[in-house]
Design a protein around this motif. Sequence first.
Motif, PDB file in Angstrom:
ATOM      1  N   PRO A  19       0.831  -1.201   0.000  1.00 34.95           N
ATOM      2  CA  PRO A  19       0.000   0.000   0.000  1.00 34.95           C
ATOM      3  C   PRO A  19       0.871   1.259   0.000  1.00 34.95           C
ATOM      4  N   GLN A  20       0.377   2.289  -0.656  1.00 39.93           N
ATOM      5  CA  GLN A  20       1.084   3.562  -0.720  1.00 39.93           C
ATOM      6  C   GLN A  20       0.489   4.524   0.293  1.00 39.93           C
ATOM      7  N   VAL A  21       1.331   5.127   1.120  1.00 43.14           N
ATOM      8  CA  VAL A  21       0.858   6.107   2.099  1.00 43.14           C
ATOM      9  C   VAL A  21       0.439   7.372   1.351  1.00 43.14           C
ATOM     10  N   VAL A  22      -0.808   7.775   1.551  1.00 40.33           N
ATOM     11  CA  VAL A  22      -1.336   8.987   0.931  1.00 40.33           C
ATOM     12  C   VAL A  22      -1.189  10.157   1.894  1.00 40.33           C
ATOM     13  N   ALA A  23      -1.456   9.920   3.179  1.00 39.01           N
ATOM     14  CA  ALA A  23      -1.386  10.989   4.179  1.00 39.01           C
ATOM     15  C   ALA A  23      -1.215  10.372   5.562  1.00 39.01           C
ATOM     16  N   ALA A  46      -7.738  -6.258  -4.315  1.00 35.44           N
ATOM     17  CA  ALA A  46      -6.761  -5.446  -3.585  1.00 35.44           C
ATOM     18  C   ALA A  46      -6.418  -6.197  -2.315  1.00 35.44           C
ATOM     19  N   SER A  47      -5.133  -6.248  -1.968  1.00 41.20           N
ATOM     20  CA  SER A  47      -4.735  -7.024  -0.796  1.00 41.20           C
ATOM     21  C   SER A  47      -3.830  -6.215   0.114  1.00 41.20           C
ATOM     22  N   LEU A  48      -3.749  -6.676   1.359  1.00 43.73           N
ATOM     23  CA  LEU A  48      -2.866  -6.082   2.365  1.00 43.73           C
ATOM     24  C   LEU A  48      -2.066  -7.187   3.026  1.00 43.73           C
ATOM     25  N   LYS A  52       3.719  -6.468   6.788  1.00 45.62           N
ATOM     26  CA  LYS A  52       4.379  -5.270   6.254  1.00 45.62           C
ATOM     27  C   LYS A  52       3.824  -3.993   6.872  1.00 45.62           C
ATOM     28  N   LEU A  53       2.593  -4.057   7.385  1.00 48.74           N
ATOM     29  CA  LEU A  53       1.962  -2.883   7.990  1.00 48.74           C
ATOM     30  C   LEU A  53       2.245  -2.789   9.491  1.00 48.74           C
TER      31      LEU A  53
END
Length: 149
Positions: A19-23, A46-48, A52-53
């Motif tokens: 995932p890309q950090v947006v804010a 879409a997966s997570l 990694k988080l």
Amino acid sequence: MADVVMRPKRIDRKSAPVPQVVATAFEGQAVLWALDAIEDETGSLASLDFAKLGFAPVRAFTIGARDGAERGGHGHYKGRQLLLLNSGRVTCELCRDDTRLSWELGGARRALLIGPGIWSRQSFHGHQPAITVLCDTPYDPDSYFECAQ
């Protein structure tokens, strides 16, 4: 009758999407992510990867609401919640101390991590809006606070 042979579809990826950090806000205690989705003629995925988080969920629940409904309106003294958009759009109002902000889950912006001490309210928009909420602590009614802090 002939046997049908199902062949798995090969996805040409070396690893799971990140995932890309947006804010971020509140010293990194609130994080909005865009999720990379794999799309084809049948839909999208879409997966997570929780490892990694740095997030290990222990419980989950879903919220489906009608267009215009508001849910939440509370915070938690401990634990984190990961809100995942299933359908529609969801506006998330967040507040801590004197800082108030609003982020929208919609399009690629599909995940929001909310840390302890952050009050939040969700406003649901569109056709059958819904989220899944993952929590890293068991349910504890004593962990709730109702007013924006």
